[in-house]
Design a protein around this motif. Structure first.
Motif, PDB file in Angstrom:
ATOM      1  N   TYR A   1       0.836  -1.197   0.000  1.00 24.24           N
ATOM      2  CA  TYR A   1       0.000   0.000   0.000  1.00 24.24           C
ATOM      3  C   TYR A   1       0.877   1.256   0.000  1.00 24.24           C
ATOM      4  O   TYR A   1       0.611   2.210  -0.731  1.00 24.24           O
ATOM      5  CB  TYR A   1      -0.934   0.005   1.208  1.00 24.24           C
ATOM      6  CG  TYR A   1      -1.884   1.169   1.206  1.00 24.24           C
ATOM      7  CD1 TYR A   1      -3.020   1.159   0.407  1.00 24.24           C
ATOM      8  CD2 TYR A   1      -1.649   2.295   1.985  1.00 24.24           C
ATOM      9  CE1 TYR A   1      -3.897   2.222   0.384  1.00 24.24           C
ATOM     10  CE2 TYR A   1      -2.520   3.366   1.970  1.00 24.24           C
ATOM     11  CZ  TYR A   1      -3.644   3.322   1.179  1.00 24.24           C
ATOM     12  OH  TYR A   1      -4.504   4.381   1.156  1.00 24.24           O
TER      13      TYR A   1
ATOM     14  N   LYS B   1       1.160   4.175  -2.944  1.00 22.52           N
ATOM     15  CA  LYS B   1       0.955   5.607  -2.730  1.00 22.52           C
ATOM     16  C   LYS B   1       2.181   6.457  -3.060  1.00 22.52           C
ATOM     17  O   LYS B   1       2.045   7.643  -3.357  1.00 22.52           O
ATOM     18  CB  LYS B   1       0.552   5.876  -1.272  1.00 22.52           C
ATOM     19  CG  LYS B   1      -0.840   5.416  -0.942  1.00 22.52           C
ATOM     20  CD  LYS B   1      -1.837   6.207  -1.735  1.00 22.52           C
ATOM     21  CE  LYS B   1      -3.244   5.992  -1.287  1.00 22.52           C
ATOM     22  NZ  LYS B   1      -4.203   6.766  -2.031  1.00 22.52           N
ATOM     23  N   THR B   2       3.379   5.882  -3.014  1.00 26.21           N
ATOM     24  CA  THR B   2       4.582   6.695  -3.138  1.00 26.21           C
ATOM     25  C   THR B   2       5.486   6.335  -4.308  1.00 26.21           C
ATOM     26  O   THR B   2       6.569   6.910  -4.436  1.00 26.21           O
ATOM     27  CB  THR B   2       5.419   6.606  -1.843  1.00 26.21           C
ATOM     28  OG1 THR B   2       5.805   5.244  -1.646  1.00 26.21           O
ATOM     29  CG2 THR B   2       4.636   7.099  -0.647  1.00 26.21           C
TER      30      THR B   2
ATOM     31  N   ARG C   1       3.173   2.491  -9.621  1.00 29.50           N
ATOM     32  CA  ARG C   1       2.009   2.655  -8.738  1.00 29.50           C
ATOM     33  C   ARG C   1       0.908   1.683  -9.113  1.00 29.50           C
ATOM     34  O   ARG C   1       0.312   1.041  -8.257  1.00 29.50           O
ATOM     35  CB  ARG C   1       1.488   4.090  -8.796  1.00 29.50           C
ATOM     36  CG  ARG C   1       2.284   5.050  -7.959  1.00 29.50           C
ATOM     37  CD  ARG C   1       1.564   6.368  -7.791  1.00 29.50           C
ATOM     38  NE  ARG C   1       1.396   7.096  -9.039  1.00 29.50           N
ATOM     39  CZ  ARG C   1       2.275   7.962  -9.534  1.00 29.50           C
ATOM     40  NH1 ARG C   1       3.370   8.225  -8.868  1.00 29.50           N
ATOM     41  NH2 ARG C   1       2.044   8.566 -10.675  1.00 29.50           N
TER      42      ARG C   1
ATOM     43  N   ARG D   1      -0.546  -1.321  -6.900  1.00 27.71           N
ATOM     44  CA  ARG D   1      -1.983  -1.303  -6.595  1.00 27.71           C
ATOM     45  C   ARG D   1      -2.621  -2.644  -6.939  1.00 27.71           C
ATOM     46  O   ARG D   1      -3.383  -3.204  -6.151  1.00 27.71           O
ATOM     47  CB  ARG D   1      -2.685  -0.177  -7.354  1.00 27.71           C
ATOM     48  CG  ARG D   1      -4.168  -0.047  -7.023  1.00 27.71           C
ATOM     49  CD  ARG D   1      -4.797   1.088  -7.812  1.00 27.71           C
ATOM     50  NE  ARG D   1      -5.078   0.731  -9.180  1.00 27.71           N
ATOM     51  CZ  ARG D   1      -6.186   0.098  -9.574  1.00 27.71           C
ATOM     52  NH1 ARG D   1      -7.111  -0.225  -8.713  1.00 27.71           N
ATOM     53  NH2 ARG D   1      -6.367  -0.186 -10.841  1.00 27.71           N
TER      54      ARG D   1
END
Length: 77
Positions: free
Chosen positions: A46, A50-51, A58, A62
């Motif tokens: 996660y 996000k980063t 990403r 995800r």
């Protein structure tokens, strides 16, 4: 160095196993540690989602996070 929190019950099982040398709780310890490891991996994915520096990274993080969580394709955005 990072710290990891575990449930009190798991901590007590570990103490019972290592200090009292009680081998009857090995399955419960194994299950508790596997559950904690899964939680850590999901948290890491996660955070990467996000980063991550690029959109491709990403999206890959995800998708892997949602796969590990067991989210069906029809419920994904």
């Amino acid at each position: 160095m990072k710290n990891v929190q575990i449930p009190y019950e798991l901590f007590m099982l570990l103490i019972r196993h290592y200090l009292v040398e009680d081998d009857t709780c090995l399955d419960e310890i194994r299950q508790g540690l596997e559950k904690k490891l899964d939680s850590l991996v999901q948290h890491e994915l996660y955070g990467k989602f996000k980063t991550a520096p690029t959109q491709e990274e990403r999206e890959k993080a995800r998708q892997e996070y949602l796969d590990r969580r067991g989210v069906l394709d029809g419920f994904r955005w």
